[in-house]
Design a protein around this motif. Structure first.
Motif, short mmCIF file in Angstrom:
data_model
loop_
_atom_site.label_atom_id
_atom_site.label_comp_id
_atom_site.label_asym_id
_atom_site.label_seq_id
_atom_site.Cartn_x
_atom_site.Cartn_y
_atom_site.Cartn_z
N TRP A 163 12.42 -23.59 12.35
CA TRP A 163 11.21 -24.39 12.57
C TRP A 163 10.93 -25.31 11.38
CZ3 TRP A 163 8.47 -25.88 16.50
CH2 TRP A 163 8.51 -25.16 17.68
N GLU A 164 11.14 -24.79 10.19
CA GLU A 164 10.91 -25.61 9.00
C GLU A 164 11.83 -26.83 9.00
OE1 GLU A 164 9.93 -24.65 4.37
OE2 GLU A 164 11.57 -23.54 5.29
N GLU A 165 13.09 -26.61 9.42
CA GLU A 165 14.05 -27.71 9.46
C GLU A 165 13.70 -28.72 10.55
OE1 GLU A 165 18.84 -28.48 9.22
OE2 GLU A 165 18.10 -26.47 9.62
N VAL A 166 13.25 -28.23 11.72
CA VAL A 166 12.85 -29.13 12.80
C VAL A 166 11.68 -30.01 12.35
CG1 VAL A 166 11.79 -29.24 15.09
CG2 VAL A 166 13.74 -27.73 14.68
N PHE A 167 10.68 -29.40 11.75
CA PHE A 167 9.53 -30.17 11.26
C PHE A 167 9.97 -31.22 10.24
CE2 PHE A 167 6.68 -26.46 12.43
CZ PHE A 167 6.00 -27.16 13.41
N ALA A 168 10.81 -30.81 9.29
CA ALA A 168 11.23 -31.72 8.22
C ALA A 168 12.06 -32.88 8.78
CB ALA A 168 12.02 -30.96 7.16
N LEU A 169 13.02 -32.59 9.68
CA LEU A 169 13.85 -33.65 10.26
C LEU A 169 13.01 -34.61 11.10
CD1 LEU A 169 17.02 -31.63 11.37
CD2 LEU A 169 16.92 -33.38 9.60
N ALA A 170 12.11 -34.05 11.91
CA ALA A 170 11.27 -34.90 12.76
C ALA A 170 10.39 -35.81 11.92
CB ALA A 170 10.41 -34.02 13.67
N ARG A 171 9.83 -35.27 10.86
CA ARG A 171 8.97 -36.08 9.98
C ARG A 171 9.77 -37.16 9.27
NH1 ARG A 171 7.26 -32.77 5.00
NH2 ARG A 171 9.48 -33.16 4.67
N ASP A 172 10.93 -36.79 8.69
CA ASP A 172 11.71 -37.76 7.91
C ASP A 172 12.31 -38.86 8.77
OD1 ASP A 172 11.03 -36.22 5.76
OD2 ASP A 172 12.96 -35.19 5.62
N LEU A 173 12.80 -38.49 9.99
CA LEU A 173 13.36 -39.51 10.88
C LEU A 173 12.28 -40.47 11.35
CD1 LEU A 173 15.80 -37.33 13.03
CD2 LEU A 173 16.45 -39.17 11.47
N SER A 174 11.09 -39.94 11.61
CA SER A 174 9.98 -40.82 12.03
C SER A 174 9.58 -41.75 10.91
CB SER A 174 8.78 -39.97 12.47
OG SER A 174 9.08 -39.17 13.57
N ARG A 175 9.55 -41.21 9.69
CA ARG A 175 9.04 -41.97 8.55
C ARG A 175 10.05 -42.99 8.04
NH1 ARG A 175 7.37 -38.21 3.76
NH2 ARG A 175 5.66 -37.73 5.22
N SER A 176 11.30 -42.56 7.83
CA SER A 176 12.26 -43.44 7.15
C SER A 176 13.05 -44.34 8.09
CB SER A 176 13.23 -42.59 6.32
OG SER A 176 13.97 -41.72 7.16
N TRP A 200 10.67 -36.52 19.83
CA TRP A 200 10.03 -35.56 20.72
C TRP A 200 10.45 -34.16 20.28
CZ3 TRP A 200 7.15 -36.60 25.34
CH2 TRP A 200 7.06 -37.95 25.69
N VAL A 201 9.49 -33.21 20.27
CA VAL A 201 9.81 -31.80 20.03
C VAL A 201 9.31 -31.02 21.24
CG1 VAL A 201 9.47 -29.78 18.56
CG2 VAL A 201 9.59 -32.07 17.53
N LEU A 202 10.25 -30.42 21.97
CA LEU A 202 9.92 -29.66 23.18
C LEU A 202 10.12 -28.17 22.89
CD1 LEU A 202 11.75 -31.83 25.88
CD2 LEU A 202 9.45 -32.11 24.94
N ALA A 203 9.10 -27.38 23.18
CA ALA A 203 9.17 -25.93 22.92
C ALA A 203 8.18 -25.22 23.84
CB ALA A 203 8.86 -25.61 21.46
N SER A 245 1.43 -37.11 12.32
CA SER A 245 0.86 -38.34 11.77
C SER A 245 1.91 -39.44 11.63
CB SER A 245 0.22 -38.06 10.40
OG SER A 245 1.21 -37.73 9.45
N GLU A 246 3.20 -39.04 11.58
CA GLU A 246 4.28 -40.02 11.50
C GLU A 246 4.69 -40.53 12.89
OE1 GLU A 246 5.43 -41.41 8.88
OE2 GLU A 246 4.44 -40.15 7.38
N GLY A 247 4.08 -39.97 13.94
CA GLY A 247 4.33 -40.46 15.29
C GLY A 247 5.15 -39.54 16.17
N ALA A 248 5.58 -38.39 15.65
CA ALA A 248 6.35 -37.44 16.46
C ALA A 248 5.47 -36.84 17.55
CB ALA A 248 6.94 -36.34 15.58
N LEU A 249 6.06 -36.60 18.71
CA LEU A 249 5.33 -36.06 19.85
C LEU A 249 5.76 -34.62 20.10
CD1 LEU A 249 5.66 -39.11 22.28
CD2 LEU A 249 3.68 -38.51 20.90
N PHE A 250 4.80 -33.73 20.23
CA PHE A 250 5.07 -32.32 20.52
C PHE A 250 4.57 -32.01 21.92
CE2 PHE A 250 5.17 -32.55 15.98
CZ PHE A 250 6.03 -31.55 15.56
N GLU A 251 5.42 -31.38 22.72
CA GLU A 251 5.02 -30.99 24.07
C GLU A 251 5.49 -29.56 24.35
OE1 GLU A 251 3.08 -32.17 26.21
OE2 GLU A 251 2.90 -34.32 25.78
#
Length: 430
Positions: free
Chosen positions: A231-244, A250-253, A272-278
């Protein structure tokens, strides 16, 4: 005259008319008190408790009998709150019937509640990691990990570990089986041929080789993944890809992990970086290749409002679900059922690390923080112990397969089924 104590909990309305009617009908003296008041258990025939069935489970009744030094077979409970709500017109008659039938019962034979504490030792199989040994050492719990051949079998609240030159009792067993990883959703062959769906580990390696600027990336998190690192890695990758790289994420769970470590902060940052969680049921996600085989169509239904979503994704990244592989426990486990049948990682009623066999814990990760949490869980189990009734027939947990033969054939109606889901077992109620 028989002496009966009636205890009520909280602000329950005490049904005094029904109690008085029973006193006159069968010749007993009923003393009514609040649960918090002191009372003498001398010459008591029965202790009847009025309350809610949600708070008065069997373990609490036994704890009450232990604290008050009362024969547990003399303690009975009536779910007055639920009966009044479900049967408002007949609640009084049901209560009166309960009182009459309870007080007509033959005298209980002597029994005593005892607290059994397991041996403060733990068996770790197949072998303990050094970090896990250090975690148990911090809680003062010795770790055993013998070389085969040896046998393990249940002995009360303990497990007996025996070999050619040793014989030890341990209070708990921790298992580290090998794990197999597989996708959490069905992947058709034509989807796999696109090369656009990858496990998390392969996607991580791909980051340094490809650009994901303004691409759509979908992370699918398995409901069987309890790994905080994942989960920590998913959050970090989603944030960094959105930001940089301005990627659309999208994160589906089925459940979003936000209640551990700093996950709530990571979750807010990622959104806040625009990632969508559903939240959606992972097994119902449908994947189809695009005509040019350069992407995937993703279809799912949101849990919140049942809204049907369909969009094109450039990449789908999944966190694999993990299931334990058989590890030859038949060579060392002595019991009526293979120990693997007690593994049920998808059972929501089981606490973290637990199996449906009390005292046996199962681990799936290898990091220091995880080991400390596991050691603390085992320490709590060994410290709390188990409340049991001495001089009373009981059911051996490992031998009960819920065939219900005892329930159907017992002439005294003394069998009850307790527990939830696959942790259900038969027990004798008097």
């Amino acid at each position: 005259m028989k002496k009966v104590l009636w205890l009520y909990e909280g602000e329950d309305n005490v049904p005094l008319p029904q109690i008085q009617a029973v006193e006159e009908k069968i010749g007993v003296h009923v003393e009514v008190r609040s649960l918090g008041e002191d009372f003498s258990s001398e010459n008591l025939e029965q202790v009847l408790i009025l309350g809610s069935s949600f708070s008065w489970h069997r373990e609490r009744l036994l704890e009450f009998a232990l604290q008050r030094s009362i024969n547990p077979l003399q303690v009975r409970f009536f779910p007055w709150q639920e009966v009044q709500r479900i049967f408002p017109t007949t609640a009084s008659k049901l209560l009166e019937h309960f009182l009459v039938e309870t007080l007509k019962r033959r005298e209980s034979y002597p029994a005593q509640v005892v607290k059994l504490l397991p041996e403060r030792k733990v068996l770790v199989l197949p072998r303990p990691e050094k970090a896990l040994q250090e975690a148990f050492f911090r809680f003062g719990i010795p770790v055993y990990s013998p070389q085969p051949p040896f046998l393990v079998e249940r002995d009360g609240v303990n497990f007996v570990l025996s070999g050619e030159s040793f014989h030890e009792k341990v209070g708990s067993v921790v298992l580290f089986p090998e794990w197999q990883e597989e996708p959490p959703l069905r992947i058709p062959m034509e989807v796999e041929e696109t090369g656009r769906i990858l496990p998390l580990a392969r996607f991580r390696n791909l980051l340094s080789q490809k650009k994901f600027r303004e691409k759509t990336v979908v992370f699918v998190v398995s409901p069987q993944s309890h790994s905080l690192k994942d989960w920590e890695e998913v959050f970090a990758l989603a944030r960094d890809l959105s930001r940089s790289q301005k990627a659309k994420i999208w994160v589906l769970a089925e459940e979003i992990m936000v209640a551990a470590r700093q996950f709530e902060r990571l979750y807010r940052e990622t959104r806040s970086e625009g990632a969508l969680f559903e939240k959606t049921k992972i097994s119902t996600i449908v994947l189809q290749p695009t005509l040019d085989m350069q992407g995937l169509w993703v279809e799912f239904e949101t849990e919140r409002d049942r809204y049907h979503q369909r969009f094109r994704a450039d990449w789908v990244v999944y966190v694999p679900k993990r299931s334990p592989l058989p590890f030859g426990a038949s060579s060392w486990w002595r019991g009526d059922a293979p120990i693997e049948v007690f593994f049920d990682l998808e059972n929501p009623n089981l606490p973290r690390f637990s199996t449906s066999l009390q005292g046996v814990f199962i681990a799936s990760q290898f990091d220091e923080e995880y080991f400390l949490e596991l050691a603390q869980t085992v320490d709590t189990y060994l410290t709390q112990g188990k409340i049991a009734v001495s001089d009373c027939t009981s059911v051996e947990e490992e031998k009960c397969v819920l065939c219900l033969t005892c329930l159907r054939t017992c002439p005294w109606k003394a069998i009850e089924i307790e527990g939830k889901s696959k942790r259900k077992r038969a027990h004798i109620n008097w």
